[in-house]
Design a protein around this motif. Sequence first.
Motif, PDB file in Angstrom:
ATOM      1  N   PRO A  69      50.741 -12.514 -48.349  1.00 18.92           N
ATOM      2  CA  PRO A  69      49.301 -12.818 -47.949  1.00 18.92           C
ATOM      3  C   PRO A  69      48.236 -12.498 -49.014  1.00 18.92           C
ATOM      4  O   PRO A  69      48.473 -11.580 -49.893  1.00 18.92           O
ATOM      5  N   HIS A  70      47.254 -13.227 -48.881  1.00 15.46           N
ATOM      6  CA  HIS A  70      45.873 -13.100 -49.621  1.00 15.46           C
ATOM      7  C   HIS A  70      44.939 -12.761 -48.553  1.00 15.46           C
ATOM      8  O   HIS A  70      44.668 -13.587 -47.818  1.00 15.46           O
ATOM      9  N   LEU A  71      44.328 -11.630 -48.740  1.00 15.17           N
ATOM     10  CA  LEU A  71      43.272 -11.029 -47.869  1.00 15.17           C
ATOM     11  C   LEU A  71      41.991 -10.582 -48.569  1.00 15.17           C
ATOM     12  O   LEU A  71      42.164  -9.800 -49.541  1.00 15.17           O
ATOM     13  N   THR A  72      40.746 -10.936 -48.093  1.00 14.87           N
ATOM     14  CA  THR A  72      39.570 -10.525 -48.535  1.00 14.87           C
ATOM     15  C   THR A  72      38.379 -10.703 -47.880  1.00 14.87           C
ATOM     16  O   THR A  72      38.323 -11.514 -46.713  1.00 14.87           O
ATOM     17  N   ASN A  73      37.811  -9.636 -47.613  1.00 10.22           N
ATOM     18  CA  ASN A  73      36.360  -9.658 -46.772  1.00 10.22           C
ATOM     19  C   ASN A  73      35.173  -9.653 -47.845  1.00 10.22           C
ATOM     20  O   ASN A  73      34.186  -9.447 -47.429  1.00 10.22           O
ATOM     21  N   ASP A  74      35.576 -10.252 -49.110  1.00  6.44           N
ATOM     22  CA  ASP A  74      34.367 -10.167 -50.189  1.00  6.44           C
ATOM     23  C   ASP A  74      34.653 -11.719 -50.837  1.00  6.44           C
ATOM     24  O   ASP A  74      35.242 -11.551 -52.210  1.00  6.44           O
ATOM     25  N   VAL A  75      34.575 -12.750 -50.224  1.00  3.50           N
ATOM     26  CA  VAL A  75      34.924 -13.978 -50.916  1.00  3.50           C
ATOM     27  C   VAL A  75      34.130 -14.273 -52.284  1.00  3.50           C
ATOM     28  O   VAL A  75      34.658 -14.636 -53.190  1.00  3.50           O
ATOM     29  N   VAL A 112      51.966 -22.391 -45.174  1.00  3.15           N
ATOM     30  CA  VAL A 112      51.064 -21.530 -45.359  1.00  3.15           C
ATOM     31  C   VAL A 112      49.880 -21.856 -44.352  1.00  3.15           C
ATOM     32  O   VAL A 112      49.515 -22.881 -44.026  1.00  3.15           O
ATOM     33  N   VAL A 113      49.263 -20.396 -43.578  1.00  2.24           N
ATOM     34  CA  VAL A 113      48.130 -20.796 -42.867  1.00  2.24           C
ATOM     35  C   VAL A 113      46.957 -20.012 -43.448  1.00  2.24           C
ATOM     36  O   VAL A 113      47.058 -18.810 -43.959  1.00  2.24           O
ATOM     37  N   GLY A 114      45.613 -20.686 -43.560  1.00  2.00           N
ATOM     38  CA  GLY A 114      44.593 -20.049 -44.062  1.00  2.00           C
ATOM     39  C   GLY A 114      43.511 -20.048 -43.220  1.00  2.00           C
ATOM     40  O   GLY A 114      43.255 -21.167 -42.715  1.00  2.00           O
ATOM     41  N   LEU A 115      42.359 -19.125 -43.454  1.00  2.00           N
ATOM     42  CA  LEU A 115      41.222 -19.463 -42.469  1.00  2.00           C
ATOM     43  C   LEU A 115      39.790 -18.597 -43.638  1.00  2.00           C
ATOM     44  O   LEU A 115      40.041 -17.813 -44.342  1.00  2.00           O
ATOM     45  N   PHE A 116      38.718 -19.452 -43.478  1.00  2.00           N
ATOM     46  CA  PHE A 116      37.440 -18.744 -43.937  1.00  2.00           C
ATOM     47  C   PHE A 116      36.771 -18.358 -42.809  1.00  2.00           C
ATOM     48  O   PHE A 116      36.492 -18.807 -41.769  1.00  2.00           O
ATOM     49  N   ALA A 117      36.057 -17.277 -42.863  1.00  3.74           N
ATOM     50  CA  ALA A 117      34.991 -16.940 -41.782  1.00  3.74           C
ATOM     51  C   ALA A 117      33.995 -16.312 -42.474  1.00  3.74           C
ATOM     52  O   ALA A 117      33.872 -15.802 -43.594  1.00  3.74           O
ATOM     53  N   ARG A 118      32.661 -16.381 -41.478  1.00  2.00           N
ATOM     54  CA  ARG A 118      31.436 -16.022 -42.097  1.00  2.00           C
ATOM     55  C   ARG A 118      31.000 -14.350 -41.619  1.00  2.00           C
ATOM     56  O   ARG A 118      29.913 -14.171 -41.713  1.00  2.00           O
ATOM     57  N   HIS A 119      32.067 -13.859 -41.393  1.00  2.00           N
ATOM     58  CA  HIS A 119      32.145 -12.500 -40.827  1.00  2.00           C
ATOM     59  C   HIS A 119      33.108 -11.588 -41.372  1.00  2.00           C
ATOM     60  O   HIS A 119      34.254 -12.121 -41.903  1.00  2.00           O
ATOM     61  N   GLN A 126      42.968  -7.733 -50.511  1.00  2.38           N
ATOM     62  CA  GLN A 126      44.150  -6.835 -50.044  1.00  2.38           C
ATOM     63  C   GLN A 126      45.514  -7.589 -49.925  1.00  2.38           C
ATOM     64  O   GLN A 126      45.541  -8.775 -49.989  1.00  2.38           O
ATOM     65  N   ARG A 127      46.313  -6.725 -50.355  1.00  2.00           N
ATOM     66  CA  ARG A 127      47.847  -7.363 -50.266  1.00  2.00           C
ATOM     67  C   ARG A 127      48.655  -6.807 -49.030  1.00  2.00           C
ATOM     68  O   ARG A 127      48.156  -5.891 -48.339  1.00  2.00           O
ATOM     69  N   GLN A 128      49.513  -7.645 -48.592  1.00  4.42           N
ATOM     70  CA  GLN A 128      50.580  -7.489 -47.628  1.00  4.42           C
ATOM     71  C   GLN A 128      50.778  -5.824 -47.749  1.00  4.42           C
ATOM     72  O   GLN A 128      51.340  -5.349 -48.635  1.00  4.42           O
ATOM     73  N   GLY A 129      50.768  -5.335 -46.482  1.00  6.10           N
ATOM     74  CA  GLY A 129      51.329  -3.834 -46.279  1.00  6.10           C
ATOM     75  C   GLY A 129      50.161  -2.988 -46.565  1.00  6.10           C
ATOM     76  O   GLY A 129      50.275  -1.731 -46.180  1.00  6.10           O
ATOM     77  N   SER A 130      48.763  -3.459 -46.960  1.00 10.57           N
ATOM     78  CA  SER A 130      47.626  -2.568 -47.238  1.00 10.57           C
ATOM     79  C   SER A 130      46.650  -2.959 -45.944  1.00 10.57           C
ATOM     80  O   SER A 130      46.751  -3.747 -45.179  1.00 10.57           O
ATOM     81  N   GLY A 184      27.850 -19.395 -46.716  1.00  8.38           N
ATOM     82  CA  GLY A 184      27.973 -18.072 -46.173  1.00  8.38           C
ATOM     83  C   GLY A 184      29.201 -17.459 -45.677  1.00  8.38           C
ATOM     84  O   GLY A 184      29.598 -16.807 -45.015  1.00  8.38           O
ATOM     85  N   MET A 185      30.331 -17.607 -46.641  1.00 13.31           N
ATOM     86  CA  MET A 185      31.619 -17.465 -46.310  1.00 13.31           C
ATOM     87  C   MET A 185      31.777 -15.899 -46.817  1.00 13.31           C
ATOM     88  O   MET A 185      31.231 -15.583 -47.953  1.00 13.31           O
ATOM     89  N   VAL A 186      32.288 -15.061 -45.761  1.00 17.39           N
ATOM     90  CA  VAL A 186      32.447 -13.658 -46.116  1.00 17.39           C
ATOM     91  C   VAL A 186      33.819 -13.170 -46.466  1.00 17.39           C
ATOM     92  O   VAL A 186      34.217 -12.606 -47.148  1.00 17.39           O
ATOM     93  N   ALA A 187      34.878 -13.707 -45.401  1.00 14.93           N
ATOM     94  CA  ALA A 187      36.086 -13.396 -45.441  1.00 14.93           C
ATOM     95  C   ALA A 187      37.042 -14.742 -45.642  1.00 14.93           C
ATOM     96  O   ALA A 187      36.714 -15.577 -45.004  1.00 14.93           O
ATOM     97  N   PHE A 188      38.506 -14.370 -46.223  1.00 21.01           N
ATOM     98  CA  PHE A 188      39.342 -15.338 -46.305  1.00 21.01           C
ATOM     99  C   PHE A 188      40.716 -14.565 -45.954  1.00 21.01           C
ATOM    100  O   PHE A 188      40.859 -13.248 -46.312  1.00 21.01           O
ATOM    101  N   ALA A 189      41.525 -15.173 -45.164  1.00 20.37           N
ATOM    102  CA  ALA A 189      42.961 -14.672 -44.760  1.00 20.37           C
ATOM    103  C   ALA A 189      43.852 -15.877 -44.889  1.00 20.37           C
ATOM    104  O   ALA A 189      43.750 -16.793 -44.310  1.00 20.37           O
ATOM    105  N   GLY A 190      44.929 -15.687 -45.873  1.00 21.04           N
ATOM    106  CA  GLY A 190      45.719 -16.682 -46.035  1.00 21.04           C
ATOM    107  C   GLY A 190      47.150 -15.992 -45.945  1.00 21.04           C
ATOM    108  O   GLY A 190      47.480 -14.893 -46.612  1.00 21.04           O
ATOM    109  N   TYR A 191      48.172 -16.459 -45.019  1.00 25.44           N
ATOM    110  CA  TYR A 191      49.490 -15.934 -44.806  1.00 25.44           C
ATOM    111  C   TYR A 191      50.584 -16.891 -45.051  1.00 25.44           C
ATOM    112  O   TYR A 191      50.353 -18.037 -44.595  1.00 25.44           O
TER     113      TYR A 191
END
Length: 593
Positions: free
Chosen positions: A102-108, A142-149, A2-6, A124-131
Amino acid sequence: MQRQGSQVPTELSVPASGDGLVTDVLAALSASGAVGDVLQGCAEAVVRRLDAAFARIWVLNEADQVLELRASAGLYTHLDGGHSRVPVGELKIGRIARDARPHLTNDVVNDPQVSDPVWAQREGMVAFAGYPLLVGRRVVGVVGLFARHVLAAESLSMLAEVAAAIAAAIERIRVQERLRAEHAVLVALHRVGVALTSAQFDLRQMVQTVTDAATELSGAAFGAFFYTAVADSGESSVLYTVSGASRDDFAAFGLPLDSPLFQSTLSGRGVVRLDDVTTDPRYGQASPYHGMPPGHLSVRSYLAVPVMGRDGVALGGLFFGHSEPGVFTDEAELAVSAIAQHAAMAIENARLYQRERDVALTLQRSLLPDHLPELATVALAARYLPAAEQAEVGGDWYDALVLPDGRLGLSVGDVVGHDIHAAATMGQLRSALRACMLQRFDAPEVVECLEQFMTATGLKEFTTLAYAVFDSHDRSLQVVRAGHPPPLLLGADGSARYLHGGATPPLGLGLIELDALNTASITVTLEPGTTVLFFTDGLVERRRWTLDQGMTALIAAVGTVEPGDPEALCEAVLAALHGHGHDDTVLLAMTVR
């Protein structure tokens, strides 16, 4: 992706778990401490409130266009490794900074921007969000995180809000750090200026002060100041001081004066600043080592600044090293360059002072007697030493002359002032006093004669004088003092006392008359082995002493010397009292045989 604004697709969304995230991050940002500590608190809040596997924050090094990892929380807490320095435009983190989006995904696992999907699936990583951390349109990190949900839209909205707060905090901290750095530079420059003023004309002390301050301010592990010294013979040599290390660390290697890198600085061709000196083509060109000698302190970061004189000729160079690469910044270079300017002015002033002082000393010593009378009845010794803290030479003098009737005339005087004019006036008065001594024999008449000479020639310089006449037949000493300190009488038994009588106003004021001189003069009889010590006030005056304290210190100093040796007496007195005064010092000692 996903991109910024979506919006994140609703089928991927789960309820937000970020309650309190903004509050925790703002609390971390309000804490005092280094930027890394503050950002670490933010990363930990993101992991805790969003149930992230791990979160990281990079800060942009604008000069190198590299994102530097400053905080990491959760699964990974180390700050080194492959993601510690990410060039802008490389990897997904670098592309976020480059695009300022930003770079956003729930399908890493299936995201082509993820460089290691095997790792993502294994962990088991599911999501990534980087701003991107934006201040206006400018990226600061840049701030970024990985999540298992799956990350819900509300969680991402909070993360975007947090990113804005972190960006503002980084900018604020950077401004504060720049202000602190600028303040530190100003304080250091002021300290250098004060220290150079305190050192006055002590070249070695000045260059050490400069080396210490510049080493501290640059962030170097160690530093050195190589400078040219000129000996009395006119020959020049290269000397050096070090800071942050011992001279022993360099003693075995000799001076690297033939090194192209050193020559570039010592010839004044400009500043050399290298993130890694070992990659410079000039490195390793000088024999015999062709690089760092075995056992030399490690140097990767290198900074060298020439110290330039007013005529454009290099007076020396400041050299700094550090074992880590990329240590020296633009700010460090500017600060050291400013210190180098201070150093150049101080060195040139010290050399100018030394030349002028040498001329004045030559003049003054040419006006003093080149030898003292050698007599069977007395032993004489004298010393003249210029002030330890003055840039000029004063008007102190001494003299001893056998009079036409066989008696011995002794004089010690002091013309006020510390310049060549005072020395020249002293020469006139000493010559006039000699003429008076040859024409008039009693001490009061001689002093009156000198006062008349000053009146007739218009000399009005404030002058003090102790004049005495010694008669070897009856061992009598007649003393007159015109505003001068009393002589010290040392008995053969080691006793000591001042001859306080014989005082009149100083010369040059028109206040001295013969009747007053006759009344004030004193005569004492000296036993064999007795010593009389005449001196000028520079011996006993100090900025933190009263005159009484100085006179007491002189009594203590003479008590350490065996009676009857005027040469030993002069040496002991000067060793004890000279060297910290602000005035010239003259001693004239006479011992009765």
